[in-house]
Design an enzyme around this catalytic site. Structure first.
Site, PDB file in Angstrom:
ATOM      1  N   SER A 115       3.437  -1.960  10.370  1.00 53.71           N
ATOM      2  CA  SER A 115       4.892  -2.023  10.517  1.00 53.71           C
ATOM      3  C   SER A 115       5.474  -3.401  10.190  1.00 53.71           C
ATOM      4  CB  SER A 115       5.325  -1.551  11.916  1.00 53.71           C
ATOM      5  OG  SER A 115       4.906  -0.216  12.133  1.00 53.71           O
TER       6      SER A 115
ATOM      7  N   GLU B 281      -5.293  -4.874  10.760  1.00 48.82           N
ATOM      8  CA  GLU B 281      -4.303  -3.811  10.907  1.00 48.82           C
ATOM      9  C   GLU B 281      -4.548  -3.047  12.208  1.00 48.82           C
ATOM     10  OE1 GLU B 281      -2.455  -2.740   6.907  1.00 48.82           O
ATOM     11  OE2 GLU B 281      -4.171  -1.453   7.167  1.00 48.82           O
TER      12      GLU B 281
ATOM     13  N   GLY C 187       2.521   2.381  10.698  1.00 48.78           N
ATOM     14  CA  GLY C 187       3.465   3.476  10.514  1.00 48.78           C
ATOM     15  C   GLY C 187       4.171   3.914  11.783  1.00 48.78           C
TER      16      GLY C 187
ATOM     17  N   LYS D  90       0.056   4.265  -0.278  1.00 47.50           N
ATOM     18  CA  LYS D  90      -0.575   5.465   0.306  1.00 47.50           C
ATOM     19  C   LYS D  90      -0.328   6.660  -0.629  1.00 47.50           C
ATOM     20  CE  LYS D  90      -0.103   3.223   4.716  1.00 47.50           C
ATOM     21  NZ  LYS D  90       0.071   3.301   6.161  1.00 47.50           N
TER      22      LYS D  90
ATOM     23  N   GLU E 256      -6.697   4.896   7.804  1.00 43.75           N
ATOM     24  CA  GLU E 256      -6.414   6.291   7.440  1.00 43.75           C
ATOM     25  C   GLU E 256      -7.602   6.925   6.719  1.00 43.75           C
ATOM     26  OE1 GLU E 256      -2.661   5.522   5.532  1.00 43.75           O
ATOM     27  OE2 GLU E 256      -1.775   5.061   7.479  1.00 43.75           O
TER      28      GLU E 256
ATOM     29  N   HIS F 275      -9.567   1.241   5.162  1.00 34.16           N
ATOM     30  CA  HIS F 275      -8.252   1.478   5.778  1.00 34.16           C
ATOM     31  C   HIS F 275      -8.414   2.510   6.905  1.00 34.16           C
ATOM     32  CE1 HIS F 275      -4.117   2.626   6.430  1.00 34.16           C
ATOM     33  NE2 HIS F 275      -3.781   1.502   5.837  1.00 34.16           N
TER      34      HIS F 275
ATOM     35  N   ASN G 282       0.865  -1.180   0.000  1.00 30.60           N
ATOM     36  CA  ASN G 282       0.000   0.000   0.000  1.00 30.60           C
ATOM     37  C   ASN G 282       0.900   1.227   0.000  1.00 30.60           C
ATOM     38  OD1 ASN G 282      -1.786   2.060   0.527  1.00 30.60           O
ATOM     39  ND2 ASN G 282      -2.323   1.377   2.597  1.00 30.60           N
TER      40      ASN G 282
HETATM   41  P1  PGA Z   1       2.852   0.332   7.591  1.00 27.48           P
HETATM   42  O1  PGA Z   1       1.376   0.522   6.957  1.00 27.48           O
HETATM   43  O2  PGA Z   1       3.374  -0.974   7.044  1.00 27.48           O
HETATM   44  O3  PGA Z   1       3.638   1.522   7.106  1.00 27.48           O
HETATM   45  O4  PGA Z   1       2.680   0.300   9.059  1.00 27.48           O
HETATM   46  C1  PGA Z   1       0.499  -0.562   6.802  1.00 27.48           C
HETATM   47  C2  PGA Z   1      -0.812  -0.106   6.230  1.00 27.48           C
HETATM   48  O5  PGA Z   1      -1.288   0.976   6.618  1.00 27.48           O
HETATM   49  O6  PGA Z   1      -1.424  -0.803   5.394  1.00 27.48           O
END
Ligand code: PGA
Length: 253
Positions: free
Chosen positions: A213, A167, A173, A12, A98, A96, A10
């Site tokens: 992460s 998640e 992140g 983003k 976010e 997601h 992803n």
């Molecule tokens: P990250 O993001 O691996 O940077 O923690 C995962 C995601 O949001 O799908």
């Protein structure tokens, strides 16, 4: 039942066209050594064409990061399932954290998006997960059940091809990763809920990915969980060699 793992990236709101060209060329050059793992990339909408073109002739798939529940209409800035399919996508992310945080998306809307995608033949990858506060309050299972029911409740039938991504919001992140035990526990619970809703044999075939992460150094331990069927990777998917290392780590179980 053995489930073919998925490793998904992803991106983003990161990278530019030149990066997408270089990344997809690097990945495509590895195709001969691809392990039995499904590979999906979710680039920003403006780079979907570039990645689809770069992946031509490979089994790698592309997805949108979001989808609108309507097929077309007056929805400035949004993208529909038919448009994603037309651009060469096979998947879309929905729910997601976010999107939930930045755009106020609620469970009901996530369900409508998942259902619209499935109805058009676009496979939804449905993201669920608890915040740190919810985990501290021991509400993780309750949150997962509420989010899952909303996603399934809008008509996403047992026959639809979809994947789940667990998640935990506190791990996205942040560099904090769920321990393998904690991830396995959440994944097993999700599969248990899927079994109650859709029947055990359907539940046994649904891929449940871990996200938060995930990186080359921790995926092998997480993948040892029998209900962990791959990864949804943010930061570590921006670099083709670290993304490929994670694909390779899921080669066999
Ligand atoms: P990250 O993001 O691996 O940077 O923690 C995962 C995601 O949001 O799908």
């Amino acid at each position: 039942m053995s489930r073919r793992p998925i490793v998904a990236g992803n991106w983003k709101m990161n990278l530019l066209r030149s990066d997408a060209e270089a990344f997809s060329a690097a990945l495509a050059s590895e195709v001969g050594s691809q392990p039995p793992v499904d590979v999906v990339l979710f680039p920003p909408a403006v780079l979907i064409d570039t990645v689809v073109e770069g992946f031509e002739g490979t089994p790698f798939e592309v997805g949108g990061q979001d989808v609108h529940p309507a097929a077309s209409g007056a929805h400035t800035g949004d993208i529909s399932a038919p448009q994603l399919l037309d651009a060469g996508c096979a998947w879309t992310l929905v729910g997601h954290s976010e999107r939930r945080r930045d755009h106020g998306e609620d469970d009901h809307l996530v369900g409508r998006k998942a259902s619209a995608a499935a109805q058009h033949g676009l496979r939804p990858m449905i993201c669920v997960g608890e915040t740190a506060k919810e985990r501290e309050a021991e509400a993780t299972f309750e949150v997962l059940e509420r989010q899952l029911d909303a996603a399934l409740g809008e008509g996403l039938l047992g026959g639809a091809d979809f994947a789940l991504a667990y998640e935990p919001v506190w791990a996205i992140g942040t560099g904090l990763t769920a321990t393998p035990e904690l991830a396995q526990e959440a994944h097993a619970h999700l599969r248990h809920l899927l079994g109650q809703r859709l029947g055990a044999s359907v539940a046994a075939g649904i891929r449940v990915l871990y996200g938060g992460s995930a990186k080359p150094g921790n995926v092998a331990a997480l993948f040892a969980g029998p209900d962990v069927d791959g990864f949804l990777v943010g930061g570590a998917s921006l670099d083709s060699s670290s993304f490929w290392a994670m694909i390779s780590a899921c080669a066999d179980r």
